[in-house]
Design an enzyme around this catalytic site. Structure first.
Site, PDB file in Angstrom:
ATOM      1  CD  GLU A   1       0.291  -1.385   3.245  1.00  0.00           C
ATOM      2  OE1 GLU A   1       0.512  -2.175   2.196  1.00  0.00           O
ATOM      3  OE2 GLU A   1       0.019  -1.699   4.297  1.00  0.00           O
TER       4      GLU A   1
ATOM      5  CB  SER B   1       8.785  -8.066   7.560  1.00  0.00           C
ATOM      6  OG  SER B   1       7.412  -8.226   7.796  1.00  0.00           O
TER       7      SER B   1
ATOM      8  CB  CYS C   1      15.175  -8.594   0.637  1.00  0.00           C
ATOM      9  SG  CYS C   1      15.401  -9.284  -0.987  1.00  0.00           S
TER      10      CYS C   1
HETATM   11  P1  NAD Z   1       5.751  -6.115   5.249  1.00  0.00           P
HETATM   12  O1  NAD Z   1       5.920  -7.420   5.745  1.00  0.00           O
HETATM   13  O2  NAD Z   1       5.641  -5.190   6.347  1.00  0.00           O
HETATM   14  O3  NAD Z   1       4.680  -6.026   4.218  1.00  0.00           O
HETATM   15  C1  NAD Z   1       4.654  -6.894   3.270  1.00  0.00           C
HETATM   16  C2  NAD Z   1       3.165  -7.002   2.842  1.00  0.00           C
HETATM   17  O4  NAD Z   1       2.633  -7.793   3.860  1.00  0.00           O
HETATM   18  C3  NAD Z   1       2.518  -5.985   2.165  1.00  0.00           C
HETATM   19  O5  NAD Z   1       1.777  -6.030   1.245  1.00  0.00           O
HETATM   20  C4  NAD Z   1       1.658  -5.454   3.476  1.00  0.00           C
HETATM   21  O6  NAD Z   1       0.643  -4.798   2.931  1.00  0.00           O
HETATM   22  C5  NAD Z   1       1.386  -6.824   3.976  1.00  0.00           C
HETATM   23  N1  NAD Z   1       1.169  -6.903   5.565  1.00  0.00           N
HETATM   24  C6  NAD Z   1       1.993  -5.723   6.530  1.00  0.00           C
HETATM   25  N2  NAD Z   1       1.550  -6.336   7.646  1.00  0.00           N
HETATM   26  C7  NAD Z   1       0.565  -7.291   7.394  1.00  0.00           C
HETATM   27  C8  NAD Z   1      -0.154  -7.987   8.644  1.00  0.00           C
HETATM   28  N3  NAD Z   1      -0.176  -7.561   9.949  1.00  0.00           N
HETATM   29  N4  NAD Z   1      -1.175  -9.060   8.382  1.00  0.00           N
HETATM   30  C9  NAD Z   1      -1.006  -9.380   6.860  1.00  0.00           C
HETATM   31  N5  NAD Z   1      -0.466  -8.792   5.835  1.00  0.00           N
HETATM   32  C10 NAD Z   1       0.282  -7.629   6.041  1.00  0.00           C
HETATM   33  O7  NAD Z   1       7.075  -5.663   4.532  1.00  0.00           O
HETATM   34  P2  NAD Z   1       7.468  -4.432   3.957  1.00  0.00           P
HETATM   35  O8  NAD Z   1       8.074  -3.439   4.944  1.00  0.00           O
HETATM   36  O9  NAD Z   1       6.694  -3.793   2.732  1.00  0.00           O
HETATM   37  O10 NAD Z   1       9.080  -4.938   3.046  1.00  0.00           O
HETATM   38  C11 NAD Z   1      10.211  -4.709   3.710  1.00  0.00           C
HETATM   39  C12 NAD Z   1      10.422  -6.406   4.270  1.00  0.00           C
HETATM   40  O11 NAD Z   1      10.451  -7.313   2.887  1.00  0.00           O
HETATM   41  C13 NAD Z   1      11.774  -6.498   4.717  1.00  0.00           C
HETATM   42  O12 NAD Z   1      11.798  -7.334   5.699  1.00  0.00           O
HETATM   43  C14 NAD Z   1      12.748  -7.429   3.622  1.00  0.00           C
HETATM   44  O13 NAD Z   1      13.791  -8.173   3.895  1.00  0.00           O
HETATM   45  C15 NAD Z   1      11.594  -8.089   3.122  1.00  0.00           C
HETATM   46  N6  NAD Z   1      11.881  -8.527   1.665  1.00  0.00           N
HETATM   47  C16 NAD Z   1      12.198  -9.862   1.268  1.00  0.00           C
HETATM   48  C17 NAD Z   1      12.491 -10.112   0.179  1.00  0.00           C
HETATM   49  C18 NAD Z   1      12.936 -11.517  -0.016  1.00  0.00           C
HETATM   50  O14 NAD Z   1      13.069 -12.035  -1.237  1.00  0.00           O
HETATM   51  N7  NAD Z   1      13.231 -12.520   0.886  1.00  0.00           N
HETATM   52  C19 NAD Z   1      12.484  -9.355  -0.894  1.00  0.00           C
HETATM   53  C20 NAD Z   1      12.022  -8.207  -0.442  1.00  0.00           C
HETATM   54  C21 NAD Z   1      11.652  -7.693   0.557  1.00  0.00           C
END
Ligand code: NAD
Length: 502
Positions: free
Chosen positions: A176, A226, A281
């Site tokens: 979002e 995450s 990441c």
């Molecule tokens: P995030 O986990 O906060 O959000 C990811 C997705 O989950 C978003 O679409 C968000 O709307 C949704 N989300 C958030 N909170 C939620 C909840 N409580 N319940 C259900 N859905 C929820 O991650 P972010 O801040 O958008 O991205 C950064 C993170 O992503 C970092 O930890 C990074 O390491 C990780 N990441 C990992 C990879 C990989 O390939 N392993 C790649 C890119 C990013």
């Protein structure tokens, strides 16, 4: 202000439109858009559309699917700059970096153009007299992808091109925080000829995600984000009987051996530590300096940091690093720097208080470097996800390896050395999913698969590449016997024994 809607049946729509969220321009701090947030009912509308579309999409021939993929690839290529500009405007990363992200996403589309050969089954003739066994791969149905803010163009493309090429229909729930690039990419797919409902985009937050996780008509979930949310997705999705791959956070270490070329290693540490303001990441967040390497490496990294150009991602001047995605996230990273100082790490470069003239309200943070970080410190243990690099000193290679293998994350890692034997031992023994040997960001090309180990991935399959095809399709084994001319409709009579292979 920009209105960011859902994309259902190849049409922009707000559906119920009950809640909205702000989208920011990180370089100015201004609100640039309003994104609609899906309710459970909105998610159901998207799923029903995708479910209906699946009935005909699964029957579209591979030749026709491939033709649409090729047209899509062409349109993405023509819109590279536009997509990258949208990424930069909402994420904050510099344009060249955003172009790199779009390029890596397009590579997955190119991979999916080869779906005709990727979906091939196999056959073993004559497993018994007149009997053949063969395996085919079929799509799952409606599948969903939930993606993070840090690669708003590329990470969705890790998922839906492969899923759709396999014959599934797909629901994307982008971050979002920066929904525009995903929306444009979906519109381009429709322009390429993708039928309505095959790719739907629902905007939203946890409410939309949880509705997808619980929806009985969603067969599989791909998640990137995450680690705490990845665990929630994996547990909830698998408990609901879905196939789930949930990629989580990271703490990527880069070992620098005393025999490494230190200039190369310093360049790599700075590029991989501060590119995209550390919001990758696969960013390097810990340098493990072996022996007395740190005494030379820390000054070399510092000298390079001082030359980094930090500013608006869409500036006319070339920039190396942009703003962080939101002020909330920037403040969280600043909090980690405060904690690092309080816990006794040596702050060599301090990015706090950094601003850009004329853009004082942007979400800025300068490149930050800590030396003498120890593994009990918060800045070592937590994923910071900002432009903060820490140097941990290790006595020897064994201690350096042990540090990495004791860390709960296992996404990426790298070793810088001129010794082939050390590199070979490292790639064998390190408990991390993606390993670079004198390569700091070892993101596999589209025809290999991407994924970490340990707390960086939950589920059996890595993403895109051959494992992506495996994830988005399932095997069916068929054993067949046809009456031959000489044994027309011949029956062997009733036999209650377990079938053998005579
Ligand atoms: P995030 O986990 O906060 O959000 C990811 C997705 O989950 C978003 O679409 C968000 O709307 C949704 N989300 C958030 N909170 C939620 C909840 N409580 N319940 C259900 N859905 C929820 O991650 P972010 O801040 O958008 O991205 C950064 C993170 O992503 C970092 O930890 C990074 O390491 C990780 N990441 C990992 C990879 C990989 O390939 N392993 C790649 C890119 C990013």
């Amino acid at each position: 202000m920009k209105q960011l809607n859902h994309w259902i049946d190849n049409t922009r729509t707000d559906l119920t439109g009950e809640r909205t969220g702000d989208v920011f321009n990180p370089a100015t701090g201004d609100i640039s858009g309003s994104v609609v947030m899906a309710t459970g009912a909105d998610v159901d509308t998207a799923v029903q559309s995708a479910k209906q579309a699946f009935e005909s999409w699964r029957d579209v021939s591979l030749t026709k699917r491939t033709a649409i993929m090729f047209r899509y690839r062409q349109l993405l290529d023509e819109n590279r700059v536009e997509l990258a500009r949208l990424v930069s405007a909402e994420h904050g990363k510099v344009l060249d970096d955003a172009l790199g992200e779009v390029g890596r996403g397009i590579e997955v589309v190119e991979y999916a153009c080869g779906i005709s050969t990727l979906l091939k089954g196999d056959i073993t003739p004559d497993v018994a007299t007149g009997v053949d066994t063969y395996s085919i791969r079929q799509p799952l149905g409606v599948v969903a992808g939930i993606t993070p803010f840090n690669f708003p163009a590329m990470v969705p493309m890790w998922m839906y091109p492969v899923a759709i090429a396999c014959g599934n229909t797909f629901i994307l729930k982008p971050s979002e925080k920066d929904p525009s690039a995903g929306l444009l990419a979906a519109e381009l797919f429709a322009e390429a000829g993708l039928p309505p409902g095959v790719l739907n985009v629902v905007q939203g937050d946890a409410e939309a995600v949880n509705a997808l996780l619980e929806h009985p008509d969603v067969q599989a979930i791909s998640f990137v984000g995450s680690t705490p949310i990845a665990k929630h997705i994996y547990r909830t999705g698998t408990a609901a009987g879905k196939r789930v791959q949930a990629l989580g956070g990271a703490k990527n270490h880069m070992i620098v051996m005393p025999d490494a070329d230190l200039d190369t290693a310093a360049d790599a540490a700075v590029s991989a530590g501060y590119g995209s303001a550390g919001e990758r990441c696969m960013a390097i967040s810990v340098v493990v300096a072996v022996g007395d390497v740190a005494d030379h490496l820390v000054p070399a990294i510092t000298a390079r940091i001082e030359k980094l150009r930090v500013g608006p991602g869409l500036s006319d001047e070339p920039m190396d690093m942009g703003a962080l995605v939101t002020d909330v996230h920037r403040d969280k990273v600043v909090g980690y720097i405060d904690t690092g100082v309080a816990e006794g790490a040596t702050l060599v470069a301090d990015g706090r208080g950094f601003t850009v003239a004329g853009h004082e309200n942007g979400f800025w943070l300068g490149p930050t470097l800590f030396d003498h970080v120890t593994t009990d410190m918060t800045i070592y243990r937590d994923e910071i996800f900002g432009p903060v690099l820490g140097v941990v000193r290790a006595d020897d290679y064994d201690q350096a390896l042990d540090i990495i293998n004791s860390n709960p994350y296992g996404n990426g890692t790298a070793i810088f050395t001129s010794n082939g034997g050390t590199a070979r031992a490292f790639q064998r023994d390190v408990t991390v999913g993606m390993v670079g040997i004198n390569v700091p960001i070892p993101v596999p090309v589209a025809f290999h698969s991407f994924g970490g180990w340990k707390d960086s991935l939950f589920g059996g399959n890595h993403i895109y590449g051959p494992e992506g095809v495996k994830f988005y399709s399932r095997n069916k084994a068929i054993t067949s016997r046809w009456p031959t001319v000489s044994h027309a409709a011949g029956s062997e009579g009733v036999n209650l024994n377990f079938p053998g292979h005579d």
